[in-house]
Design a protein around this motif. Structure first.
Motif, mmCIF file in Angstrom:
data_model
loop_
_atom_site.group_PDB
_atom_site.id
_atom_site.type_symbol
_atom_site.label_atom_id
_atom_site.label_comp_id
_atom_site.label_asym_id
_atom_site.label_seq_id
_atom_site.Cartn_x
_atom_site.Cartn_y
_atom_site.Cartn_z
ATOM 1 N N LEU A 203 40.020 29.848 66.970
ATOM 2 C CA LEU A 203 39.120 30.919 67.398
ATOM 3 C C LEU A 203 38.058 30.365 68.334
ATOM 4 C CD1 LEU A 203 38.333 33.080 64.218
ATOM 5 C CD2 LEU A 203 40.150 33.375 65.909
ATOM 6 N N GLY A 204 37.762 31.127 69.364
ATOM 7 C CA GLY A 204 36.602 30.874 70.203
ATOM 8 C C GLY A 204 35.545 31.874 69.781
ATOM 9 N N SER A 205 34.451 31.375 69.216
ATOM 10 C CA SER A 205 33.414 32.259 68.683
ATOM 11 C C SER A 205 32.347 32.530 69.733
ATOM 12 C CB SER A 205 32.775 31.611 67.449
ATOM 13 O OG SER A 205 31.555 32.237 67.130
ATOM 14 N N ASP A 206 31.894 33.776 69.808
ATOM 15 C CA ASP A 206 30.797 34.108 70.725
ATOM 16 C C ASP A 206 29.463 34.079 69.988
ATOM 17 O OD1 ASP A 206 30.812 36.416 69.221
ATOM 18 O OD2 ASP A 206 30.860 37.782 70.925
ATOM 19 N N SER A 207 29.344 33.100 69.066
ATOM 20 C CA SER A 207 28.108 32.955 68.308
ATOM 21 C C SER A 207 26.914 32.800 69.232
ATOM 22 C CB SER A 207 28.197 31.719 67.400
ATOM 23 O OG SER A 207 26.938 31.417 66.854
ATOM 24 N N ILE B 209 35.604 26.900 67.752
ATOM 25 C CA ILE B 209 34.644 26.251 68.638
ATOM 26 C C ILE B 209 33.802 27.336 69.298
ATOM 27 C CG2 ILE B 209 36.212 26.184 70.630
ATOM 28 C CD1 ILE B 209 34.941 23.399 71.258
ATOM 29 N N ASP B 210 32.508 27.070 69.459
ATOM 30 C CA ASP B 210 31.626 28.095 70.014
ATOM 31 C C ASP B 210 31.397 27.878 71.502
ATOM 32 O OD1 ASP B 210 29.648 26.139 70.294
ATOM 33 O OD2 ASP B 210 28.614 26.693 68.452
ATOM 34 N N PHE B 211 30.588 28.769 72.096
ATOM 35 C CA PHE B 211 30.339 28.752 73.537
ATOM 36 C C PHE B 211 29.945 27.372 74.049
ATOM 37 C CE2 PHE B 211 29.004 33.471 74.268
ATOM 38 C CZ PHE B 211 30.315 33.842 74.100
#
Length: 347
Positions: free
Chosen positions: A88-92, A188-190
């Motif tokens: 997942l690519g998180s948009d945190s 992994i986040d932005f």
């Protein structure tokens, strides 16, 4: 000079040489100790960068069956069995770096990008299946870390699973719609993605059309480009400057970017540049959340070593077959039976 004086002078020279050799030895020993300490600290630091979630304990046994994997042996010390990983690519928006890259509210996060990575037995070939975040799904009830559980939801957007129940609910929802066991989870986040690209020295991509997206702040002419981390992240997120502005067009760019990053990693011999290797490892681990099976540098290294025979040319990228949802032309649903056939091929 008498014989006794000569012997005394020779003894002093030998003593000085021994003293010098001892000093050199102590200095080298000091450097080795410092080097070992630095390496030990680096390992500790990188491992402690990684955040983890115990997904197996949270979900229990009510899951698709695990693939049967032969144990490692002396002849084959690295795992070689097939593997399914939810990436997942998180948009945190948590943290200053993520807020600067993503903007918006600092609370909450969604799974901006979702890919199921299937590694074939032998791990020399892989299939990456993107799941559109706008897909309407049945979201199962998911356990919460605070106790209790989320309510099941019908016709919910796929990326809402992460928003309401975090990684555990994201995994359970993917397993519910695919009937495929997710052996591991990586998020992994932005800022982590952008730092990874920068640590690699950028990434080369070729676009087939002009991209003008004011929302992602990306403006590129059709052609070849060398992107830094911020630009690569914008490319991964852009949707309004291409095609019909839907998530489906963005998925094509994301898949192109995945292959470009694999090629960049293959072209960058990190083992001959320890400083760059550390920067890449630090960039990745600092923004990484995994399941507890991958929450140490040792486990991630073993996974990476098991993929040494995998090249970008043997990575197939596809999208889960979808059609426009009858209830909302801005949403999609799985196109059956094609979607079921695709997931069955990964079991």
């Amino acid at each position: 000079m008498t014989r006794q004086e000569e012997q005394g002078d020779a003894g002093r020279r030998v003593g000085r040489r021994r003293g010098a050799l001892k000093a050199v030895g102590l200095t080298l020993t000091g450097f080795l100790v410092l080097g070992t300490a630095a390496a030990g600290y680096a390992y500790w630091h990188l491992s402690h960068n990684i955040k983890s979630v115990d997904i197996n304990s949270a979900l229990g046994d009510d899951r698709p069956a695990k693939a049967v994997i032969a144990p490692a042996t002396a002849a084959a010390p690295l795992p070689t069995g097939s593997l399914n990983i939810l990436v997942l690519g998180s948009d945190s928006r948590s943290g200053k770096a993520n807020q600067e890259l993503g903007g918006g509210d600092s609370s909450g996060a969604r799974s901006d990008t979702a890919m199921v990575v299937h590694l074939d037995a032998g791990r020399t070939r892989a299939t990456v299946v993107s799941i559109p975040r706008d897909t309407l799904v049945t979201r199962p009830s998911c356990p919460l870390a605070s106790g209790g559980s989320t309510a099941a939801a019908y016709g919910a957007m796929f990326n809402s699973a992460y928003a309401v129940g975090g990684p555990v609910c994201a995994v359970k929802t993917v397993e519910s719609i695919t009937k495929v066991r997710m052996d591991h989870y990586i998020e992994i986040d932005f800022s982590g993605f952008a730092k990874l690209v920068d640590a690699l020295g950028g990434v080369d991509v070729t676009t087939t059309q002009n991209i003008d997206d004011d929302q992602s702040h990306l403006h590129l002419k059709a052609g070849s480009h060398h992107l830094d981390g911020k630009q690569a992240l914008a490319l991964a997120r852009t949707r309004h400057g291409i095609g019909d502005g839907s998530d489906l067009g963005r998925i094509g760019l994301q898949q192109m970017l995945v292959k470009a990053l694999l090629e960049q990693m293959a072209a960058t011999n990190l083992l001959t540049d320890p400083a760059k290797l550390y920067r890449v490892a630090d960039a990745v681990t600092a923004s990484l959340t995994t399941d507890t099976g991958l929450d140490s540098l040792g486990e991630l290294t073993r996974l990476g070593q098991s993929l040494k025979g995998l090249t970008a040319g043997h990575v197939k990228t596809v999208m889960m077959p979808v059609v426009t949802a009858p209830s909302d032309h801005n949403r999609v649903i799985a196109n059956e039976p094609a979607a079921t056939r695709l997931w069955a091929s990964l079991r």
